[in-house]
Design a protein around this motif. Structure first.
Motif, PDB file in Angstrom:
ATOM      1  N   ALA A 279       0.842  -1.197   0.000  1.00 33.32           N
ATOM      2  CA  ALA A 279       0.000   0.000   0.000  1.00 33.32           C
ATOM      3  C   ALA A 279       0.871   1.239   0.000  1.00 33.32           C
ATOM      4  CB  ALA A 279      -0.894   0.000   1.250  1.00 33.32           C
TER       5      ALA A 279
ATOM      6  N   LEU B 281      -4.612   0.725  -0.909  1.00 33.85           N
ATOM      7  CA  LEU B 281      -4.168  -0.642  -1.233  1.00 33.85           C
ATOM      8  C   LEU B 281      -3.878  -0.712  -2.726  1.00 33.85           C
ATOM      9  CD1 LEU B 281      -3.759  -3.572  -0.196  1.00 33.85           C
ATOM     10  CD2 LEU B 281      -6.136  -4.007  -0.875  1.00 33.85           C
TER      11      LEU B 281
ATOM     12  N   GLN C 182      -5.622  -8.019   0.797  1.00 34.85           N
ATOM     13  CA  GLN C 182      -6.876  -7.280   1.002  1.00 34.85           C
ATOM     14  C   GLN C 182      -7.404  -7.561   2.406  1.00 34.85           C
ATOM     15  OE1 GLN C 182      -9.845  -7.420  -2.192  1.00 34.85           O
ATOM     16  NE2 GLN C 182      -8.224  -8.067  -3.622  1.00 34.85           N
TER      17      GLN C 182
ATOM     18  N   PHE D 142      -5.303  -5.788   4.921  1.00 34.73           N
ATOM     19  CA  PHE D 142      -5.587  -4.344   4.834  1.00 34.73           C
ATOM     20  C   PHE D 142      -6.849  -4.023   5.643  1.00 34.73           C
ATOM     21  CE2 PHE D 142      -4.842  -0.339   2.704  1.00 34.73           C
ATOM     22  CZ  PHE D 142      -6.079   0.238   2.524  1.00 34.73           C
TER      23      PHE D 142
END
Ligand SMILES: NC(=O)c1cccc(Nc2nccc(Nc3c(Cl)ccc4c3OCO4)n2)c1
Length: 294
Positions: free
Chosen positions: A30, A51, A60, A63
């Motif tokens: 990121a 991201l 993901q 995150f």
């Protein structure tokens, strides 16, 4: 599940209300920007973690996990979440913006220019944030100067919860998190966490001791250019980092207590804050410094 947790704790923002200004940090998956968020009250300067498009399912999930973790916190020494954009891509996490950036860079840029009292004030702020997080049953697992952000008046805030984990309730008695895999920041990690992958608030205290060494040495690299295997072997045989130049003896003693091989003998974060409070009340003890023998 994660999305449920997120929707419970976090505010989904409109992407159209956000404007990215400039890149301020780059991570593995990121990028972090300084940005502006349009709110009912007007405009707010924010930090925006975006991201990278095409990130894996796991990235993901990690995150979103960081966002759901940060969203549960409310303390002056812990980064504050403003909201997320998860209903469209790329996903974004928005937090308060801390103008002075990460503590390691802040110290490097001010080598020798801060007083011991200022350095101790920053260390105390991180310890206050860790009292709050440990009381919330969170272990950080990656406590280091690079993961602390500096705001106005050198207010330090624990950030970057990429590796942090919540202790499940049934772990209360053992209060350990057993990680299956994943990278470990060796020079900041307690021996028992390296050897047995058992993380705990006591292993966060070990990392905190290394962080205080970073503060007092203006962001010297712990164990310098040793390779990780040497660090593990030397620490296992009892080697500990020496006092940084100009470090008051009482602060070095506190670091050494954080690095006790027996994790039950390490101080708690509350005890660490109390010790700092005593020192700040009687700053004359900070004058006792071990002179470097040349
Ligand atoms: N002035 C500068 O050069 C500067 C450099 C780096 C960070 C910041 N400042 C800054 N302030 C707040 C947060 C972050 N980074 C960050 C983190 Cl650590 C975790 C999650 C998240 C973040 O932003 C949004 O979501 N950074 C400022």
């Amino acid at each position: 599940d994660l999305m449920e947790l997120l929707s419970t704790f976090t505010m989904e923002l409109n992407r159209s209300d956000t404007k990215l200004e400039g890149l301020i940090g780059q991570g593995e998956f990121a990028d972090v920007y300084k940005g502006i968020l349009k709110t009912r009250e007007g405009k707010q300067i924010v930090a925006v973690k975006v991201l990278r498009p095409g990130s894996s399912e796991k990235n993901q999930k990690d995150f979103l996990s960081e966002a759901s973790i940060v969203s549960q916190f409310n303390h002056p020494n812990v980064i504050r979440l403003i909201g997320v954009v998860t209903q469209s891509r790329p996903m974004m996490i928005l937090t308060e913006y801390l103008e002075s950036g990460s503590l390691d860079h802040f110290l490097k840029a001010r080598d020798g220019q801060l007083t011991n009292l200022q350095l101790i004030g920053m260390a105390r702020g991180v310890a206050c944030g860790m009292v709050y997080l440990s009381d919330m049953n969170f272990i950080h697992r990656d406590l280091a100067a690079r993961n602390v952000l500096v705001g106005e008046n050198m207010l330090c805030k624990v950030s970057d919860f990429g590796l942090s984990r919540e202790l499940a309730d049934d772990d209360q008695d053992t209060a350990e998190y057993h990680t299956q895999g994943g990278k470990i920041p060796i020079r900041w990690t307690a021996p028992e966490a390296i050897q047995h992958r058992t993380f705990s608030t006591a292993s966060d205290v070990w990392s905190y001791g290394i962080l205080v060494w970073e503060i007092m040495s203006f962001s010297e690299r712990p164990y310098w250019d040793w390779d990780n295997l040497d660090v593990i072997k030397r620490v296992e045989t009892g080697y500990r980092l020496p006092p940084p130049q100009g470090c008051p003896n009482v602060i070095f003693c506190l670091m050494m207590e954080c690095w006790d091989k027996d994790k039950s003998k390490r101080p708690t974060f509350s005890e660490i804050v109390s010790r700092f409070d005593e020192l700040i009340r009687s700053p004359e003890v900070l004058e006792v410094i071990q002179r470097k023998v040349v």
